[in-house]
Design an enzyme around this catalytic site. Structure first.
Site, PDB file in Angstrom:
ATOM      1  N   SER A  59       0.800  -1.238   0.000  1.00 50.50           N
ATOM      2  CA  SER A  59       0.000   0.000   0.000  1.00 50.50           C
ATOM      3  C   SER A  59       0.830   1.285   0.000  1.00 50.50           C
ATOM      4  CB  SER A  59      -0.949   0.016   1.193  1.00 50.50           C
ATOM      5  OG  SER A  59      -0.222  -0.062   2.396  1.00 50.50           O
ATOM      6  N   ASP A 333      -3.586   8.273   7.774  1.00 51.26           N
ATOM      7  CA  ASP A 333      -4.443   7.365   8.550  1.00 51.26           C
ATOM      8  C   ASP A 333      -3.578   6.597   9.538  1.00 51.26           C
ATOM      9  OD1 ASP A 333      -3.175   5.418   7.031  1.00 51.26           O
ATOM     10  OD2 ASP A 333      -4.919   4.960   5.783  1.00 51.26           O
ATOM     11  N   HIS A 336      -0.533   5.188   6.926  1.00 49.30           N
ATOM     12  CA  HIS A 336       0.052   5.784   5.729  1.00 49.30           C
ATOM     13  C   HIS A 336       0.288   7.289   5.849  1.00 49.30           C
ATOM     14  CE1 HIS A 336      -2.512   2.288   4.537  1.00 49.30           C
ATOM     15  NE2 HIS A 336      -1.395   1.958   3.927  1.00 49.30           N
TER      16      HIS A 336
END
Ligand code: NAG
Ligand code: NAG
Ligand code: NAG
Ligand code: NAG
Length: 356
Positions: A59, A333, A336
């Site tokens: 991610s 978040d 990230h």
């Protein structure tokens, strides 16, 4: 040591890499660029100017491959800063591969998932195979591990999308950020067995980067692990937030083994084909950057521990809140960085990309 809550949180961290449920969105996947960006290197030209970028990982690198129906990266308010709506990036805006591409004057590589839709751009600038939640081994998500991502790369090159010369003038960016470890701890609960597992992760990562080079890519930059103990998913158990100290020595072990493996590879090939992009130091330095207010505090959070950034209830009511200025936060978040977080991180990585 408070291992129980930490294990729970490691689980949460993995879920954040790929969270459920979410609404499928039928958005055109891409911001459209009609002209080439100017490159952003300052002073001397980089020693190697790649013509294309190929990206592998999770991610931290995904720019659209994770499934729309199940990934937070496709939910509002992800993408609010750039491109203004969710684009499959796990941030409010651009992520590391975007900054690396821009630095070399390239457009961000097309996600593999959109290779048909974005064929011309993919041919010209390269492709991104990274997908949220994955690792070098099986994680808790049933999505292509890094070996499978390299298989996809091999398949598209086999189909003649790129010539040998194209690949020779390319850079691979390989980003592995820790899902293997979250999955391992979730399954075994064992910190004692972790050092042996770290060795096997680094061995597999080394096999992967050698294979990428063996497929014809001239230069390979691989990120090391950021200070995982400083991610909001873990610091949330301390008040006021502070980095969870006992995690970072494991991270340092991974990073030391990786640096050693890369040194051996370069020594074997008698070139500087492989480089480590030091996320550990660049995150640490960014977290000390005074332009971030309360740097350990994430910008977008669930209203309580049941919810995460991007969650809505059945009546579509927002179950999260967003800080007034994502530009002042390092973390977007639980896991990230924000676009500005990545920008600051890239500025400390820039010398690595300049001297490849
Ligand atoms: C990666 O995934 C493939 C397909 O599921 C599997 O066959 C392979 O063993 C996995 N590779 C590693 C290194 O775990
Ligand atoms: C580099 O290679 C040389 C010759 O093969 C060897 O003697 C040396 O120990 C190697 N160094 C490292 C760091 O692997
Ligand atoms: C979170 O908020 C929802 C909605 O207000 C509530 O129903 C739920 O019980 C809360 N959960 C926790 C763990 O506080
Ligand atoms: C973001 O913050 C930096 C540092 O405070 C500032 O220089 C920059 O102008 C800000 N950008 C935006 C778009 O607000």
């Amino acid at each position: 040591m408070a291992q129980k809550p930490v294990l729970l949180v490691l689980n949460l961290i993995l879920l954040c890499f790929l969270s459920v449920p979410c609404q499928a969105t039928a958005l055109p996947p891409h911001p459209h660029h009609h002209h080439q960006h100017r490159s952003h290197y300052r002073g001397a030209r980089p020693s190697f100017l790649p013509r294309r970028l190929f990206v592998f990982g999770d991610s931290y690198a995904d720019t659209g491959n994770a499934p729309m129906a199940s990934s937070s990266s496709w939910k509002v308010p992800y993408g609010m800063t750039f491109p203004g709506k969710p684009s499959g990036r796990y941030s409010d805006g651009r992520v590391l591969p975007d900054f690396v591409a821009k630095y070399y004057g390239l457009q961000s590589p097309t996600p593999y998932k959109f290779r048909k839709f974005g064929a011309e751009r993919a041919r010209r600038y390269g492709m991104n195979f990274a997908i949220g939640g994955t690792g070098v081994f099986k994680t808790l998500v049933a999505l292509p591990n890094m070996t499978a991502q390299i298989d996809m790369f091999q398949q598209v090159t086999g189909e003649g999308m790129y010539t040998v010369d194209d690949l020779h003038a390319s850079l691979a960016l390989v980003q592995l950020s820790g899902n293997d470890y979250a999955a391992f701890l979730f399954r075994t609960g064992s910190f004692e067995a972790l050092p042996a597992f770290i060795q096997s992760v680094v061995n597999q990562l080394t096999i992967n980067i050698k294979r990428i080079h063996g497929l014809g890519i001239e230069k390979v930059a691989v990120t090391n692990l950021p200070p995982l103990g400083c991610l909001p998913g873990l610091t949330g158990f301390t008040s006021p937030r502070k980095c969870v100290d006992f995690i970072n020595p494991f991270v340092e072990t991974h990073n030391r083994l990786l640096a050693g493996a890369v040194a051996v590879l370069n020594n074997e090939t008698r070139t500087s084909t492989f480089a480590v992009a030091n996320l550990y130091d660049s995150f640490t330095s960014a977290l000390g950057n005074p332009t971030f207010d309360r740097p350990l505090e994430p910008c977008c959070v669930g209203i309580n521990s049941t919810y995460m950034c991007g969650d809505v209830d059945p009546s579509r009511m927002k179950m999260y809140k967003v800080c007034p200025s994502p530009n002042s936060s390092f973390f977007w978040d639980m896991v990230h960085p924000t676009q500005r977080g990545w920008k600051v991180v890239f500025s400390s990585l820039e010398p690595t990309f300049k001297h490849l």
